[in-house]
Design an enzyme around this catalytic site. Structure first.
Site, PDB file in Angstrom:
ATOM      1  N   GLY A  70     -37.454 -23.920  57.731  1.00 19.91           N
ATOM      2  CA  GLY A  70     -36.651 -23.841  56.511  1.00 19.91           C
ATOM      3  C   GLY A  70     -35.470 -22.914  56.635  1.00 19.91           C
ATOM      4  O   GLY A  70     -34.508 -23.035  55.889  1.00 19.91           O
ATOM      5  N   LYS A  73     -32.790 -25.247  59.228  1.00 21.14           N
ATOM      6  CA  LYS A  73     -33.309 -26.609  59.042  1.00 21.14           C
ATOM      7  C   LYS A  73     -32.712 -27.590  60.040  1.00 21.14           C
ATOM      8  O   LYS A  73     -33.349 -28.551  60.440  1.00 21.14           O
ATOM      9  CB  LYS A  73     -33.001 -27.101  57.624  1.00 21.14           C
ATOM     10  N   ASN A 118     -38.206 -21.531  45.869  1.00 20.82           N
ATOM     11  CA  ASN A 118     -37.188 -22.520  46.243  1.00 20.82           C
ATOM     12  C   ASN A 118     -37.655 -23.913  45.861  1.00 20.82           C
ATOM     13  O   ASN A 118     -38.845 -24.215  45.864  1.00 20.82           O
ATOM     14  CB  ASN A 118     -36.844 -22.410  47.738  1.00 20.82           C
ATOM     15  N   PHE A 122     -35.914 -30.493  50.929  1.00 20.78           N
ATOM     16  CA  PHE A 122     -35.603 -31.021  52.273  1.00 20.78           C
ATOM     17  C   PHE A 122     -34.138 -31.440  52.418  1.00 20.78           C
ATOM     18  O   PHE A 122     -33.828 -32.544  52.882  1.00 20.78           O
ATOM     19  CB  PHE A 122     -36.490 -32.226  52.633  1.00 20.78           C
ATOM     20  N   ASN A 184     -45.145 -31.901  58.348  1.00 19.21           N
ATOM     21  CA  ASN A 184     -45.170 -31.137  57.104  1.00 19.21           C
ATOM     22  C   ASN A 184     -45.630 -32.064  55.987  1.00 19.21           C
ATOM     23  O   ASN A 184     -44.909 -32.994  55.618  1.00 19.21           O
ATOM     24  CB  ASN A 184     -43.769 -30.576  56.831  1.00 19.21           C
ATOM     25  N   SER A 187     -44.847 -29.473  51.488  1.00 21.17           N
ATOM     26  CA  SER A 187     -43.782 -28.956  50.626  1.00 21.17           C
ATOM     27  C   SER A 187     -44.045 -29.431  49.207  1.00 21.17           C
ATOM     28  O   SER A 187     -44.359 -30.598  48.980  1.00 21.17           O
ATOM     29  CB  SER A 187     -42.419 -29.483  51.078  1.00 21.17           C
ATOM     30  N   ASN A 189     -41.800 -29.703  46.993  1.00 19.68           N
ATOM     31  CA  ASN A 189     -40.525 -30.137  46.405  1.00 19.68           C
ATOM     32  C   ASN A 189     -40.129 -31.577  46.710  1.00 19.68           C
ATOM     33  O   ASN A 189     -39.043 -32.010  46.333  1.00 19.68           O
ATOM     34  CB  ASN A 189     -39.407 -29.186  46.845  1.00 19.68           C
ATOM     35  N   THR A 190     -40.981 -32.306  47.414  1.00 18.28           N
ATOM     36  CA  THR A 190     -40.761 -33.748  47.597  1.00 18.28           C
ATOM     37  C   THR A 190     -41.885 -34.439  46.846  1.00 18.28           C
ATOM     38  O   THR A 190     -43.060 -34.275  47.211  1.00 18.28           O
ATOM     39  CB  THR A 190     -40.780 -34.126  49.097  1.00 18.28           C
ATOM     40  N   LYS A 222     -48.851 -28.752  58.894  1.00 18.89           N
ATOM     41  CA  LYS A 222     -48.575 -27.601  58.014  1.00 18.89           C
ATOM     42  C   LYS A 222     -49.132 -27.896  56.633  1.00 18.89           C
ATOM     43  O   LYS A 222     -48.779 -28.912  56.022  1.00 18.89           O
ATOM     44  CB  LYS A 222     -47.077 -27.323  57.948  1.00 18.89           C
ATOM     45  N   ASN A 251     -47.691 -23.248  53.707  1.00 18.54           N
ATOM     46  CA  ASN A 251     -46.406 -23.465  53.058  1.00 18.54           C
ATOM     47  C   ASN A 251     -46.358 -22.616  51.770  1.00 18.54           C
ATOM     48  O   ASN A 251     -47.221 -21.772  51.547  1.00 18.54           O
ATOM     49  CB  ASN A 251     -46.256 -24.965  52.740  1.00 18.54           C
TER      50      ASN A 251
HETATM   51  C1  LIG Z   1     -35.792 -21.078  51.123  1.00 17.08           C
HETATM   52  C2  LIG Z   1     -37.006 -21.625  51.823  1.00 17.08           C
HETATM   53  C3  LIG Z   1     -36.943 -22.868  52.441  1.00 17.08           C
HETATM   54  C4  LIG Z   1     -38.069 -23.385  53.091  1.00 17.08           C
HETATM   55  N1  LIG Z   1     -37.984 -24.605  53.700  1.00 17.08           N
HETATM   56  C5  LIG Z   1     -39.062 -25.088  54.371  1.00 17.08           C
HETATM   57  C6  LIG Z   1     -38.993 -26.330  55.048  1.00 17.08           C
HETATM   58  O1  LIG Z   1     -37.963 -26.998  55.089  1.00 17.08           O
HETATM   59  N2  LIG Z   1     -40.113 -26.772  55.683  1.00 17.08           N
HETATM   60  C7  LIG Z   1     -41.284 -26.061  55.691  1.00 17.08           C
HETATM   61  O2  LIG Z   1     -42.263 -26.503  56.306  1.00 17.08           O
HETATM   62  N3  LIG Z   1     -41.371 -24.868  55.071  1.00 17.08           N
HETATM   63  C8  LIG Z   1     -40.299 -24.375  54.419  1.00 17.08           C
HETATM   64  N4  LIG Z   1     -40.387 -23.165  53.785  1.00 17.08           N
HETATM   65  C9  LIG Z   1     -41.693 -22.460  53.787  1.00 17.08           C
HETATM   66  C10 LIG Z   1     -41.771 -21.402  54.886  1.00 17.08           C
HETATM   67  O3  LIG Z   1     -41.652 -21.975  56.163  1.00 17.08           O
HETATM   68  C11 LIG Z   1     -43.116 -20.632  54.795  1.00 17.08           C
HETATM   69  O4  LIG Z   1     -44.158 -21.543  55.048  1.00 17.08           O
HETATM   70  C12 LIG Z   1     -43.348 -19.996  53.432  1.00 17.08           C
HETATM   71  O5  LIG Z   1     -42.140 -19.492  52.901  1.00 17.08           O
HETATM   72  C13 LIG Z   1     -44.371 -18.866  53.507  1.00 17.08           C
HETATM   73  O6  LIG Z   1     -43.959 -17.838  54.374  1.00 17.08           O
HETATM   74  P1  LIG Z   1     -43.198 -16.485  53.856  1.00 17.08           P
HETATM   75  O7  LIG Z   1     -44.026 -15.903  52.737  1.00 17.08           O
HETATM   76  O8  LIG Z   1     -43.095 -15.631  55.075  1.00 17.08           O
HETATM   77  O9  LIG Z   1     -41.863 -16.937  53.372  1.00 17.08           O
HETATM   78  C14 LIG Z   1     -39.282 -22.644  53.121  1.00 17.08           C
HETATM   79  C15 LIG Z   1     -39.319 -21.382  52.507  1.00 17.08           C
HETATM   80  C16 LIG Z   1     -38.212 -20.865  51.865  1.00 17.08           C
HETATM   81  C17 LIG Z   1     -38.313 -19.510  51.212  1.00 17.08           C
END
Ligand SMILES: Cc1cc2nc3c(=O)[nH]c(=O)nc-3n(C[C@H](O)[C@H](O)[C@H](O)COP(=O)(O)O)c2cc1C
Length: 338
Positions: A70, A73, A118, A122, A184, A187, A189-190, A222, A251
């Site tokens: 993320g 990306k 967030n 995607f 994945n 998420s 958000n999808t 994931k 996630n």
């Molecule tokens: C702004 C943002 C965008 C993210 N985009 C993705 C993504 O595209 N795909 C994904 O598998 N996880 C995504 N994540 C999740 C992170 O990879 C991670 O699993 C999650 O934030 C928990 O870890 P953290 O507490 O260290 O942030 C995103 C997280 C944030 C904050």
């Protein structure tokens, strides 16, 4: 001042004074440009850390701390991110089709709670463009020496029952660049994506990808932190049946109970409030299966990193902690490892 202090005292206040997504674009833009300039890469390498190598699912990592999916990306800043000292970098989520994601604003900071919400949805360039970019990195000789994971997800426009074909397109285009591939399915958000964690849907996705996996690339899953114990047990069993090489836990969460209701926003919550929940999932999987776990969620310091490893994580990943604490966090965690 050391690098960590410079980030927390100078860089973060600047970045946090602007809209979170603009701050992200600024940071990734600088890292992207630095990725093309040898002198800039050498400067970033001043962060280089002691080697703490570890081999997991057949891949050797120079240290066990990775950048979670993320942040980059589209794979635009691989050389600079490697120069910062990450033991591995996971790009994505990449979908088969390029897509803009949800309307802005869609990233929100909660500094008091050390959290982010967030609902990006995607936003990414799509598998074909990302594959071309990765090929160019390879040809330029700047491909990082640390392992690169590629996280793939379902395009929003693809109906759920056609999800396997959508993942397969990305898998075919991207696998040759990846040290491991992440499916994945978590998420928030999808719409409907998390239902791919249900037994039958998950089994058909894993079967479809596995049948294409001729060179036996490590395939990881994931997962969401918002699963019941029964759902989690079922996922672990399905992963075992389908030779999944690793599970990334976790996630972002839909549990916003730590966020004051007047500032709450729809989306996935990451950072400190996720820490315990993701550690509990790591502990459950490690106790019930031999599948290696990558622990992710709420790692902000050496202690929270150690907690994931003591719960059984073979590797860890950071995202929100990196936003709040910068590259100094990496140094602190590596120094605190046994
Ligand atoms: C702004 C943002 C965008 C993210 N985009 C993705 C993504 O595209 N795909 C994904 O598998 N996880 C995504 N994540 C999740 C992170 O990879 C991670 O699993 C999650 O934030 C928990 O870890 P953290 O507490 O260290 O942030 C995103 C997280 C944030 C904050």
């Amino acid at each position: 001042m050391n690098a960590g202090t410079v980030y927390e005292k100078v860089v973060r206040p600047l970045l946090f004074s602007i809209d979170p997504e603009r701050a992200h674009h600024l940071a990734i833009g600088l890292l992207r440009r630095a990725s093309h300039v040898n002198l800039a890469l050498r400067l970033l390498q001043r962060f280089q850390l002691a080697a703490k190598p570890k081999t997991v699912f057949g891949v050797t990592f120079p240290n066990p701390i990775g950048l979670a999916a993320g942040f980059d990306k589209n794979g635009v800043a691989l050389p600079a991110l490697a120069a910062l000292g990450f033991g591995f970098i996971e790009i994505g989520t990449v979908t088969a089709k390029s897509q803009p994601g949800n309307p802005k604003p869609r990233i929100f900071r909660y500094s008091k709670e050390q959290a982010l919400i967030n609902r990006l949805g995607f936003n990414n360039d799509g598998a074909d463009i990302v594959a071309n970019r990765l090929r160019r990195w390879r040809e330029s000789g700047r491909w990082p020496t640390v392992p690169v994971g590629i996280n793939i997800g379902k395009s929003k426009a693809t109906p759920l029952d056609q999800a396997p074909a959508d993942y397969l397109h990305s898998f075919r285009r991207l696998r040759k660049f990846a040290d491991y591939i992440v499916l994945n399915v978590s998420s928030p958000n999808t719409p409907g994506l998390r239902s791919l964690q249900e037994r039958d849907a998950l089994a058909s996705l894993l079967r479809a990808v596995w049948e294409e996996n001729r060179d036996a690339k490590p395939l990881l899953l994931k997962i969401s932190p918002d699963l019941s114990v029964a759902e989690l047990a079922e996922i672990v069993a399905t992963c075992e049946e389908h030779q999944i090489a690793g599970i990334i836990a976790t996630n972002t969460t839909l549990d916003h109970s730590s966020i004051p209701s007047d500032t709450d926003q729809p989306g996935g919550l990451s950072g400190a409030p996720l820490r315990e929940k993701s550690t509990a999932l790591v502990r459950f999987i490690a106790a019930s299966s031999a599948i290696p776990v990558i622990g992710c969620g709420g790692i902000f310091d050496a202690e929270s990193a150690r907690e994931k490893i003591e719960a059984g994580a073979a590797l860890i990943q950071i995202y929100t902690g990196f936003i709040y604490r910068g590259p100094g966090l990496l140094r602190e965690i590596v120094a605190g490892l046994e």
